[in-house]
Design a protein around this motif. Structure first.
Motif, short mmCIF file in Angstrom:
data_model
loop_
_atom_site.label_atom_id
_atom_site.label_comp_id
_atom_site.label_asym_id
_atom_site.label_seq_id
_atom_site.Cartn_x
_atom_site.Cartn_y
_atom_site.Cartn_z
N SER A 186 8.13 6.39 -2.94
CA SER A 186 7.91 7.27 -4.10
C SER A 186 9.11 7.20 -5.03
O SER A 186 10.22 6.94 -4.61
N LEU A 191 0.81 -1.21 0.00
CA LEU A 191 0.00 0.00 0.00
C LEU A 191 0.85 1.26 0.00
O LEU A 191 0.61 2.18 -0.76
N PHE A 192 1.85 1.34 0.84
CA PHE A 192 2.68 2.54 0.94
C PHE A 192 3.98 2.31 0.20
O PHE A 192 5.03 2.11 0.78
N GLN A 193 3.90 2.31 -1.10
CA GLN A 193 5.09 2.10 -1.91
C GLN A 193 6.00 3.32 -1.84
O GLN A 193 5.52 4.45 -1.79
N THR A 206 -8.26 9.15 -10.77
CA THR A 206 -8.21 8.55 -9.45
C THR A 206 -9.45 9.00 -8.68
O THR A 206 -10.27 9.76 -9.19
N SER A 250 4.46 9.32 -2.92
CA SER A 250 3.94 8.17 -2.17
C SER A 250 2.50 8.45 -1.75
O SER A 250 2.03 9.59 -1.76
N LEU A 251 1.78 7.40 -1.39
CA LEU A 251 0.39 7.56 -0.96
C LEU A 251 0.27 8.52 0.22
O LEU A 251 -0.59 9.41 0.20
N ARG A 294 6.22 9.94 -9.15
CA ARG A 294 4.96 9.77 -8.43
C ARG A 294 5.19 9.87 -6.93
O ARG A 294 5.99 9.13 -6.37
N GLN A 345 0.50 12.00 -1.16
CA GLN A 345 -0.72 12.35 -1.90
C GLN A 345 -1.86 12.69 -0.93
O GLN A 345 -2.59 13.65 -1.15
N LEU A 346 -2.00 11.90 0.12
CA LEU A 346 -3.07 12.15 1.09
C LEU A 346 -2.85 13.47 1.84
O LEU A 346 -3.81 14.20 2.10
N MET A 401 -7.60 12.21 -6.06
CA MET A 401 -6.48 11.82 -5.21
C MET A 401 -5.16 12.39 -5.72
O MET A 401 -4.33 12.85 -4.95
N SER A 402 -4.98 12.43 -7.03
CA SER A 402 -3.67 12.79 -7.56
C SER A 402 -3.51 14.23 -8.00
O SER A 402 -2.39 14.73 -8.06
#
Length: 114
Positions: A10, A6-8, A76, A16-17, A14, A20-21, A91-92
């Protein structure tokens, strides 16, 4: 079985999640300031609100860093939609809204109905 992280981490293209959040949360907390200063580079035309397992937009994008102009794309997850100001936040990224079409416009094309 494939693993899904889930938390790949960056990469240079791109965030990371969590990043982005954080950006999304900052934008939504400061929506009034964003509406005054935000002119998104990416536009979505012939758009409609659709659903995957989450709300999203589908339409033809222009100015997207990873999608050729006028190519049909699904965004997204949709978090903010302001038709009056012509803006949407997924999201993005932010999107500038162009012409809107009814959802059946894209449903029919996906099924091959003209």
């Amino acid at each position: 079985m494939n693993n899904f992280l889930l938390f790949q981490p960056s990469d240079s293209h791109r965030p990371s999640l969590p990043e982005q959040l954080r950006r999304l949360a900052d934008d939504l907390e400061n929506i009034e300031q964003c509406l005054k200063r935000t002119v998104p580079e990416v536009a979505i035309n012939d758009w409609a609100v659709m659903e995957r397992s989450v709300p999203c937009l589908v339409g033809r994008t222009t100015g997207h860093p990873g999608i050729t102009d006028n190519r049909v794309a699904c965004t997204t997850e949709l978090f903010y939609l302001d038709k009056e100001h012509g803006l949407a936040r997924t999201m993005s990224r932010w999107y500038r809204l162009g012409a809107r079409v009814p959802p059946d416009f894209w449903n029919d094309r996906v099924r091959g109905v003209q």
